[in-house]
Motif scaffolding. Structure first.
Motif, short mmCIF file in Angstrom:
data_model
loop_
_atom_site.label_atom_id
_atom_site.label_comp_id
_atom_site.label_asym_id
_atom_site.label_seq_id
_atom_site.Cartn_x
_atom_site.Cartn_y
_atom_site.Cartn_z
N GLU A 6 50.28 88.93 4.77
CA GLU A 6 48.99 89.70 4.16
C GLU A 6 49.06 90.68 4.88
O GLU A 6 47.75 91.07 4.67
N SER A 7 49.72 91.69 5.23
CA SER A 7 49.35 92.99 5.31
C SER A 7 49.23 93.89 5.05
O SER A 7 50.42 94.33 3.83
N ARG A 8 48.74 95.44 4.63
CA ARG A 8 48.91 96.21 3.48
C ARG A 8 49.93 97.24 4.42
O ARG A 8 50.70 97.49 3.47
N THR A 9 50.31 97.18 5.16
CA THR A 9 51.51 97.98 6.04
C THR A 9 52.09 96.74 7.12
O THR A 9 51.35 96.31 8.02
N ALA A 10 53.17 97.64 6.95
CA ALA A 10 53.66 96.25 8.27
C ALA A 10 55.12 97.26 8.29
O ALA A 10 55.88 97.70 8.21
N SER A 11 55.67 97.39 10.09
CA SER A 11 56.61 98.25 10.65
C SER A 11 57.85 97.37 10.14
O SER A 11 57.80 96.18 9.37
N ARG A 12 58.90 98.27 10.38
CA ARG A 12 60.46 97.78 10.18
C ARG A 12 60.32 96.08 10.47
O ARG A 12 61.35 95.32 9.99
N THR A 13 60.68 96.19 11.77
CA THR A 13 60.60 95.25 12.54
C THR A 13 59.96 93.72 12.39
O THR A 13 60.87 92.50 12.59
N SER A 14 58.74 94.21 11.57
CA SER A 14 57.91 92.87 12.11
C SER A 14 58.00 92.23 10.74
O SER A 14 58.60 91.00 10.44
N THR A 15 59.15 92.91 9.71
CA THR A 15 59.63 92.52 8.31
C THR A 15 60.94 91.95 7.90
O THR A 15 61.15 91.07 7.81
N GLN A 16 61.86 92.21 9.38
CA GLN A 16 63.53 92.17 9.03
C GLN A 16 63.62 91.16 9.89
O GLN A 16 64.40 90.82 9.86
N ASP A 17 63.06 90.99 10.83
CA ASP A 17 63.26 89.95 12.30
C ASP A 17 63.67 88.84 10.88
O ASP A 17 62.82 88.22 10.63
N ARG A 18 64.52 88.17 12.37
CA ARG A 18 65.20 87.56 11.43
C ARG A 18 64.55 86.04 11.64
O ARG A 18 63.99 84.85 11.16
N LYS A 19 63.75 85.74 12.52
CA LYS A 19 62.84 84.69 13.42
C LYS A 19 61.67 85.07 13.98
O LYS A 19 61.06 86.71 14.24
N SER A 20 59.91 84.34 13.41
CA SER A 20 59.23 84.76 14.01
C SER A 20 58.78 84.92 15.28
O SER A 20 59.65 84.10 15.81
#
Length: 108
Positions: free
Chosen positions: A47-61
């Motif tokens: 939903e966001s334009r940019t995202a850090s690697r840890t935000s998108t590659q975390d296995r758990k929310s």
């Protein structure tokens, strides 16, 4: 909350903020925690334009993780936190131990 966020994310933000304030967290810190959590969830769901690697590659929310990584920063848990854990485990001599000794007695 960023402009244009969905009503769901607005509700999520308010819920997290209120929960933190009920736990005794200051208003400013509660807002920060809520914003960071919601922004990370927005990034994970695209939903966001940019995202850090840890935000998108975390296995758990963040809610699923539930503080799993707490106290793993540069200094780790405080002496008082270690003491409380040692007290729960009934470690003898804990009152005279320093932080490093408590950590060692707890097997950390």
């Amino acid at each position: 909350m960023p402009a244009g966020s969905s009503p769901k994310r607005e509700r999520q933000y308010e819920h997290i903020r209120q929960s933190q304030e009920e736990r005794g967290t200051s208003e400013g810190r509660a807002k920060e925690i809520a914003a960071r959590t919601v922004n990370k969830e927005r990034a994970r769901s695209g939903e966001s334009r940019t995202a850090s690697r840890t935000s998108t590659q975390d296995r758990k929310s963040a809610p699923q993780r539930g503080g799993e990584r707490s106290h793993r920063g540069a200094k780790g848990p405080t002496r008082d936190q270690l003491y409380a854990e040692a007290r729960k485990k009934n470690i003898d001599g804990r009152s005279s131990m320093n932080k490093d000794e408590l950590r060692q007695a707890l097997g950390r």
